[in-house]
Write a protein that holds these residues in place. Structure first.
Motif, PDB file in Angstrom:
ATOM      1  N   SER A  80      57.377  44.989  45.441  1.00 29.95           N
ATOM      2  CA  SER A  80      57.377  45.748  44.354  1.00 29.95           C
ATOM      3  C   SER A  80      56.550  45.339  42.863  1.00 29.95           C
ATOM      4  O   SER A  80      56.004  45.881  42.249  1.00 29.95           O
ATOM      5  N   ILE A 105      56.276  52.742  46.405  1.00 32.10           N
ATOM      6  CA  ILE A 105      57.042  51.703  47.074  1.00 32.10           C
ATOM      7  C   ILE A 105      58.030  52.554  48.095  1.00 32.10           C
ATOM      8  O   ILE A 105      58.133  51.969  49.164  1.00 32.10           O
ATOM      9  N   SER A 160      63.000  53.312  44.293  1.00 36.26           N
ATOM     10  CA  SER A 160      63.082  53.292  45.958  1.00 36.26           C
ATOM     11  C   SER A 160      64.575  53.938  46.401  1.00 36.26           C
ATOM     12  O   SER A 160      64.923  53.676  47.733  1.00 36.26           O
TER      13      SER A 160
END
Length: 247
Positions: A80, A105, A160
């Protein structure tokens, strides 16, 4: 086997700490301080800052928290951090940065982990702060002029989780004497022996009491208050803290 695992975790910890910025930004008219304490040897919180292209004196500031602890969180933190930094460094705005980072991501990771992030662009020449919040704790803004503390709210969910995130972008003007406190929920969710959380209200009180001091002192005051509150209760979550003050 256990010794080998502990050695590997120690190396992981070194790598993770090396991902955090060395020292704090040096910008005339501004002061910065930070703290980072994982609950285990490695953790999922991070803060980051970097100079942005374009006008001189533009600074990107990130604070983020992976919703897990230990090794899985640390690996997801590394991904990240790299993705957000690489996306931000082009100089695009906070909402566009986090929206693009979210896609990358999701594409890169099959893990069912998610990360909350608060990303702000600070123009140190003017004091204008532009920010977006992907489901993270709201940064506190102590305005010296009125002596009040506001929370920097903006609509948005964690990264995400969904392919398309709708992130709101907002801006404020940071005046001389103002303080910004970026933090992760390890601060506010620290528990005492009775299982009561430290909470945002206590954090606000600590910041209000220490606001005229240096950022280092503000960070220390928060750490001391959380430590005294938790007492002997073990730290159950990672803690990250980043304080900005305009001189």
């Amino acid at each position: 086997g256990r010794q080998r695992l502990e050695q590997e975790l120690a190396v992981g910890r070194q790598i993770q700490f090396s991902m955090l910025p060395e020292g704090c930004p040096v910008v005339p008219g501004w002061q910065f301080a930070a703290a980072y304490r994982p609950a285990r040897q490695v953790g999922g919180d991070f803060y980051d800052y970097f100079e942005l292209p374009g006008e001189p004196g533009r600074l990107g500031i990130v604070i983020a928290d992976v919703a897990d602890k230990g090794v899985p969180a640390a690996l997801f933190m590394a991904l990240s951090r790299s993705v957000i930094r690489a996306t931000a460094i082009d100089g695009r705005g906070p909402a566009a940065t986090l929206t693009r980072a979210n896609r990358l991501i999701l594409t890169d990771s099959q893990a069912s982990l998610f990360v909350t992030a608060f990303y702000a662009v600070l123009d140190t020449a003017t004091g204008r702060l532009t920010y977006a919040n992907a489901g993270h704790n709201r940064t506190l803004w102590r305005q010296a002029g009125v002596g009040e503390i506001r929370e920097l709210a903006a609509r948005g969910i964690a990264l995400s989780v969904l392919e398309d995130v709708d992130l709101e972008e907002r801006e404020i003007d940071v005046a001389p004497g103002d303080v910004l406190v970026f933090y992760t929920d390890g601060v506010t969710e620290a528990m005492d022996a009775d299982g009561q959380p430290f909470g945002v209200e206590r954090l606000r009180q600590v910041v209000a009491a220490a606001a005229d001091a240096s950022p280092e002192r503000i960070v220390a005051a928060v750490e001391e208050a959380v430590g005294a509150f938790a007492g002997d209760a073990p730290q159950s979550d990672d803690i990250a803290l980043f304080v900005v003050k305009r001189s």
